[in-house]
Design a protein around this motif. Sequence first.
Motif, PDB file in Angstrom:
ATOM      1  N   UNK A  20       0.832  -1.207   0.000  1.00  0.00           N
ATOM      2  CA  UNK A  20       0.000   0.000   0.000  1.00  0.00           C
ATOM      3  C   UNK A  20       0.867   1.258   0.000  1.00  0.00           C
ATOM      4  N   UNK A  21       1.976   1.209   0.737  1.00  0.00           N
ATOM      5  CA  UNK A  21       2.857   2.362   0.778  1.00  0.00           C
ATOM      6  C   UNK A  21       3.459   2.674  -0.578  1.00  0.00           C
ATOM      7  N   UNK A  22       3.731   1.639  -1.360  1.00  0.00           N
ATOM      8  CA  UNK A  22       4.330   1.829  -2.687  1.00  0.00           C
ATOM      9  C   UNK A  22       3.310   2.197  -3.762  1.00  0.00           C
ATOM     10  N   UNK A  23       2.037   2.245  -3.373  1.00  0.00           N
ATOM     11  CA  UNK A  23       1.008   2.527  -4.367  1.00  0.00           C
ATOM     12  C   UNK A  23       1.195   3.899  -5.011  1.00  0.00           C
ATOM     13  N   UNK A  24       1.535   4.923  -4.201  1.00  0.00           N
ATOM     14  CA  UNK A  24       1.728   6.259  -4.774  1.00  0.00           C
ATOM     15  C   UNK A  24       2.862   6.270  -5.791  1.00  0.00           C
ATOM     16  N   UNK A  25       3.909   5.516  -5.506  1.00  0.00           N
ATOM     17  CA  UNK A  25       5.018   5.415  -6.450  1.00  0.00           C
ATOM     18  C   UNK A  25       4.551   4.781  -7.758  1.00  0.00           C
ATOM     19  N   UNK A  93       2.260  16.970  -6.888  1.00  0.00           N
ATOM     20  CA  UNK A  93       3.106  16.859  -5.706  1.00  0.00           C
ATOM     21  C   UNK A  93       3.887  15.554  -5.754  1.00  0.00           C
ATOM     22  N   UNK A  94       4.787  15.371  -4.818  1.00  0.00           N
ATOM     23  CA  UNK A  94       5.614  14.166  -4.810  1.00  0.00           C
ATOM     24  C   UNK A  94       4.865  12.992  -4.188  1.00  0.00           C
ATOM     25  N   UNK A  95       5.297  11.793  -4.510  1.00  0.00           N
ATOM     26  CA  UNK A  95       4.688  10.591  -3.947  1.00  0.00           C
ATOM     27  C   UNK A  95       4.916  10.516  -2.447  1.00  0.00           C
ATOM     28  N   UNK A  96       6.057  11.008  -1.978  1.00  0.00           N
ATOM     29  CA  UNK A  96       6.364  10.948  -0.549  1.00  0.00           C
ATOM     30  C   UNK A  96       5.439  11.860   0.248  1.00  0.00           C
ATOM     31  N   UNK A  97       5.211  13.090  -0.241  1.00  0.00           N
ATOM     32  CA  UNK A  97       4.298  14.000   0.454  1.00  0.00           C
ATOM     33  C   UNK A  97       2.868  13.437   0.426  1.00  0.00           C
ATOM     34  N   UNK A  98       2.476  12.901  -0.717  1.00  0.00           N
ATOM     35  CA  UNK A  98       1.132  12.346  -0.847  1.00  0.00           C
ATOM     36  C   UNK A  98       0.930  11.171   0.100  1.00  0.00           C
ATOM     37  N   UNK A 264      13.687   5.953  -2.860  1.00  0.00           N
ATOM     38  CA  UNK A 264      14.577   4.975  -3.478  1.00  0.00           C
ATOM     39  C   UNK A 264      14.237   4.708  -4.943  1.00  0.00           C
ATOM     40  N   UNK A 265      12.946   4.657  -5.272  1.00  0.00           N
ATOM     41  CA  UNK A 265      12.539   4.254  -6.617  1.00  0.00           C
ATOM     42  C   UNK A 265      12.335   5.435  -7.557  1.00  0.00           C
ATOM     43  N   UNK A 266      11.924   6.569  -7.018  1.00  0.00           N
ATOM     44  CA  UNK A 266      11.688   7.736  -7.869  1.00  0.00           C
ATOM     45  C   UNK A 266      12.777   8.789  -7.742  1.00  0.00           C
ATOM     46  N   UNK A 267      13.680   8.590  -6.812  1.00  0.00           N
ATOM     47  CA  UNK A 267      14.746   9.566  -6.609  1.00  0.00           C
ATOM     48  C   UNK A 267      14.267  10.865  -5.984  1.00  0.00           C
ATOM     49  N   UNK A 268      13.121  10.825  -5.296  1.00  0.00           N
ATOM     50  CA  UNK A 268      12.647  12.039  -4.643  1.00  0.00           C
ATOM     51  C   UNK A 268      13.577  12.401  -3.485  1.00  0.00           C
TER      52      UNK A 268
END
Length: 298
Positions: A20-25, A93-98, A264-268
């Motif tokens: 679920x956490x990786x869903x935004x990525x 916005x970024x996946x991390x913020x979302x 790690x995966x998107x380089x954010x």
Amino acid sequence: MKSRLDAATLALLVVCCASWGLNQTAVKVTLAGVGPASQLAIRSAVATLLVLAWCRLRGIRLFERDGTLRPGLLVGAAFGIEFVLLFAGLQFTTASRSAILLYLGPFHVAVGAHLWLGERLDGGRIAGLAVAFAGVVLVFSTGGATAGPDHLLGDAFSVLASIAWAACTLTIKRTALAAAPAEKTLLYQLAVSAVIGLAVALVLGEPAPTLPTPVVGWSLVYQGVWISAVTYVIWFQLVRTHPAGLLSAATFMTPVFGVVGAVLLLGEPASWRLAGAVALVAVGIHLVNRPRRIVPAA
């Protein structure tokens, strides 16, 4: 019903929370070829077919008159709105913020349950709300230089998505859906959200989906097959054998995986403020959902 999490259950929980956490990525990657509303339509339609097959295999009755049609359509609409907002927000916005802002959902649920369901906010839950609020303050203190010029719009969509998630949960708690098979509730969410996604895509004139790279295609499969069908069914099986509060308390891991995956995966970019924000929100989720009293199994 089990009162403790054994090693196998904990392993499944970690898998679900990480997924679920990786869903935004995955959504962010898929946006390279598939618009936000089209993503929702495709993933929900695929998952609907898979969950229907699961129900048929398990002999789960879905079409009996049980008073769930009206609340089911309402929950499906809230679910669809949640993901339209979430996917649209990820364009800005970024996946991390979302990932952090979406997981304000459990806190909206706690407040809503206090106001409308008679579930009182005790000291631990109030502390969880306060800790999570501090985490949100840290999110916004990071600024948006790396999130894009319209990051506040994306952040706002993520927060609104968390409110829609809470509305969905509260509706389930308060209506006949609370006694319905979990798979039936999931199917309401998936089927209605597929229609909503298709309608929004047509109204907005989204371009036809394309798969410019294999990664985009696999990211869409990840959402429709793994996230929307497999992990949700795993979760429902766990809820049948363990107290829901005990399981929910462990979902604090989800935003942590979301931020780590995006970095790690998107380089954010990572920062101490972002790390602090996700830690505070995770602790808040644990405090809000922590079981206050666990009765040992007989």
